[in-house]
Write a protein that holds these residues in place. Sequence first.
Motif, short mmCIF file in Angstrom:
data_model
loop_
_atom_site.label_atom_id
_atom_site.label_comp_id
_atom_site.label_asym_id
_atom_site.label_seq_id
_atom_site.Cartn_x
_atom_site.Cartn_y
_atom_site.Cartn_z
N GLY A 1 -2.70 12.69 0.64
CA GLY A 1 -1.75 11.66 0.22
C GLY A 1 -0.40 12.26 -0.15
N LEU B 1 0.96 3.97 -2.98
CA LEU B 1 0.74 5.38 -2.67
C LEU B 1 1.82 6.24 -3.34
N ASN C 1 1.52 8.94 -6.54
CA ASN C 1 2.03 10.30 -6.38
C ASN C 1 3.10 10.64 -7.44
N ILE D 1 -3.48 11.11 -6.67
CA ILE D 1 -3.11 11.48 -5.31
C ILE D 1 -3.98 12.63 -4.83
N LEU E 1 -6.29 9.21 0.83
CA LEU E 1 -4.94 9.43 0.32
C LEU E 1 -4.90 9.46 -1.21
N VAL E 2 -5.83 8.76 -1.85
CA VAL E 2 -5.98 8.80 -3.30
C VAL E 2 -7.47 8.96 -3.59
N LEU F 1 -6.51 2.93 0.25
CA LEU F 1 -5.94 4.27 0.16
C LEU F 1 -7.02 5.32 -0.11
N CYS G 1 3.31 11.65 1.57
CA CYS G 1 4.51 11.29 0.79
C CYS G 1 5.67 12.25 1.08
N GLU H 1 0.83 -1.21 0.00
CA GLU H 1 0.00 0.00 0.00
C GLU H 1 0.87 1.26 0.00
#
Length: 177
Positions: free
Chosen positions: A124, A67, A71, A120, A106-107, A101, A128, A63
Motif C-alpha cells: 500500500g 488508502l 498511509n 498501511i 494494501l492495508v 483495501l 501511495c 477507497e
Amino acid sequence: MAQQKSTAAADIGPIVSASHLADGGMPALSEMEFGLVILSNAFQRWITRCTSAAGGEGLSAIEVQILHAVNHRERDKSQSELCMMFNIEDTHVVAYALKKLEALGLVEAGRRGKEKTARITKTGADLCLRYRDLREKLLIDSVKSLGLDEARVSEIAALMRVMSGQYDQASRAAASY
C-alpha cells in the motif's frame, strides 16, 4: 479587446447549474456550489485514474482517499477516525473500503482496544509513493505553470473547510424541519 471580453463575461452573471437557486440572496454561493460539483467530479476522476496508472486498478475515489489517509503519518487509523476525517456519516462506506483495501493487501487490520484499526502495508505504501510521483509529474507541474499564489490556494482550502461546517449545520436543521 480584453476589456470587452471581461465586460461581456460579467454581463452573463454567475456561472451556475441552477439559475433558480442563484436568484436568491447570495448568487455567489450558487456559483461556488457549481464550481465544487465540477471540481469534485474532476478530482474523483483524477485520483482513480492516477491510482490506476500507478498500479492500483479498480479502486473507487473514496477507497483511494482512505488508502492515502491510512498511509498518512504511518499511524494506524480507526474506522471512526476515517469517518470523521472525511465527514462520512455512513460508516459502511468506510468499512467496505477498508475490507477491499485489506483484500488487495494494501492495508492490514489491527486493534486498538475494542476498536478495529487499519495500517498501511508495504504494498500500500509503495502504491501511495507511485501515485505521488505521477501526481508530481502529471498534475503539480501543470498547476504550478498557472502561477497561482500558494497562500491564496491555502486560503481557499480553509474557506472550503469553514463552509463544510455551514452545510453540516444547515443539513442538521433540514433534518428536523
